[in-house]
Design a protein around this motif. Structure first.
Motif, short mmCIF file in Angstrom:
data_model
loop_
_atom_site.label_atom_id
_atom_site.label_comp_id
_atom_site.label_asym_id
_atom_site.label_seq_id
_atom_site.Cartn_x
_atom_site.Cartn_y
_atom_site.Cartn_z
N LEU A 48 0.84 -1.20 0.00
CA LEU A 48 0.00 0.00 0.00
C LEU A 48 0.88 1.25 0.00
N PRO A 49 0.64 2.20 -0.92
CA PRO A 49 1.38 3.47 -0.87
C PRO A 49 1.04 4.24 0.40
N PRO A 50 1.86 5.21 0.78
CA PRO A 50 1.62 5.94 2.04
C PRO A 50 0.29 6.68 2.09
N ASP A 51 -0.23 7.12 0.94
CA ASP A 51 -1.45 7.92 0.93
C ASP A 51 -2.69 7.10 0.59
N VAL A 52 -2.62 5.79 0.72
CA VAL A 52 -3.76 4.91 0.41
C VAL A 52 -4.21 4.21 1.68
N GLU A 53 -5.50 4.22 1.94
CA GLU A 53 -6.09 3.56 3.09
C GLU A 53 -6.88 2.33 2.64
N PHE A 54 -6.84 1.29 3.47
CA PHE A 54 -7.53 0.04 3.15
C PHE A 54 -8.38 -0.38 4.34
N LYS A 55 -9.59 -0.81 4.06
CA LYS A 55 -10.51 -1.21 5.12
C LYS A 55 -11.39 -2.35 4.63
N VAL A 56 -11.64 -3.33 5.50
CA VAL A 56 -12.52 -4.46 5.20
C VAL A 56 -13.71 -4.39 6.14
N SER A 57 -14.91 -4.51 5.58
CA SER A 57 -16.14 -4.46 6.38
C SER A 57 -17.06 -5.58 5.94
N ASN A 58 -17.98 -5.95 6.83
CA ASN A 58 -18.97 -6.98 6.53
C ASN A 58 -20.19 -6.35 5.90
N LEU A 59 -20.76 -7.05 4.94
CA LEU A 59 -21.97 -6.58 4.29
C LEU A 59 -23.19 -7.02 5.07
N ASN A 60 -24.22 -6.17 5.06
CA ASN A 60 -25.45 -6.52 5.77
C ASN A 60 -26.20 -7.65 5.09
#
Length: 286
Positions: free
Chosen positions: A91-103
């Motif tokens: 991941l580059p320094p200015d990129v954010e990553f997030k994993v979430s559950n779907l309803n």
């Protein structure tokens, strides 16, 4: 003559294998299958109380059957699996990553219900990807790396989606950080393109939508609506520059433009995408 635990017998060009090897789910002792790589199973015979020589077909039928003891390969290099899914993503320094559950479960590319969602956010925008439940994404925040894994590596579907999901995430990370581009070249007498704010033949799908107008040999200009998230410019009359964060949508729009004038091999005219080349043919002389 036939042993119950025999693994492989060959007679001429014919391949005789136990039923248990060809069908791993069912195994019967003394049950043999006459098979080939080209035609699959041909004759099934129970050789427990019969002689092997009497069970084989006549010799004059062997050339017509074209059975091979092993599948033919056209290359000498060894076969190796790709394993691209196991390669970590940085991941580059200015990129954010997030994993979430779907309803609610949704279909993901028609290959099963997805229950989780990955979101990639960068300076150019945000992209999200739904992935199957058997896929695991390990996020190492210290090293800023992503590593994908699946529950069962022996299952073909999971192996296929392993590499596909990794490729999607790699394109998303590059798209939100640097962006994707596609350059289209118009080759032909009088071919040119412009970007217009309105169209006389199409209705805008969203407010502020622009249109690519093509003059490529038809009696009327061809107008194509620029999809949301794609930016189109014309630095030269015969060049179209497409920019966007979604590589799939970008190349899909480029393919729609190319479809109106595919490159032809006799005069070399058409719409070329990203330095595309073709081999010219000689004219047909009667």
């Amino acid at each position: 003559m036939v042993q119950d635990d025999a693994a492989h017998l060959e007679a001429g060009n014919l391949c005789l294998q136990p039923y248990g090897q060809l069908h791993s789910k069912t195994s019967r002792k003394g049950f043999w299958v006459l098979s080939s790589a080209s035609f699959g199973e041909v004759t099934v015979q129970d050789l427990k109380d019969k002689d092997l020589a009497t069970a084989l077909p006549p010799t004059f039928l062997a050339p017509s059957l074209l059975f091979a003891a092993s599948s033919r390969r056209f290359g000498s290099s060894p076969i190796y699996a790709s394993h691209i899914g196991s390669n970590p993503l940085t991941l580059p320094p200015d990129v954010e990553f997030k994993v979430s559950n779907l309803n609610s479960a949704r279909e993901w590319t028609g290959l099963g219900a997805s229950t989780r969602n990955a979101e990639v956010k960068g300076p150019l925008g945000t992209l999200s990807l739904s992935f199957p439940a058997y896929m695991e994404i390990e996020h190492d925040e210290g090293k800023r790396q992503l590593k994908l894994s699946v529950e069962n590596q022996k299952e073909r579907k999971q192996r296929e989606m392993w590499g596909t999901t990794r490729a999607y995430l790699a394109n998303y990370i590059l798209g939100v950080s640097e962006g994707h581009t596609a350059i289209l070249g118009l080759v032909g007498v009088g071919y040119r393109a412009t970007v217009e704010p309105t169209s006389t033949t199409m209705i805008a799908e969203y407010p502020g939508q622009q249109f690519v107008s093509l003059k490529i040999g038809f009696t009327h200009p061809i107008d194509l609506g620029i999809p949301r998230g794609v930016k189109a410019t014309v630095p030269q009359p015969t060049r179209i520059l497409l920019e966007g964060i979604d590589k799939e949508g970008l190349n899909q729009f480029a393919a729609e433009i190319r479809r109106w004038r595919k490159p032809e091999p006799y005069k070399g005219k058409g719409i070329f995408v990203n330095g595309e080349t073709i081999r010219l043919k000689n004219k047909k002389i009667k």
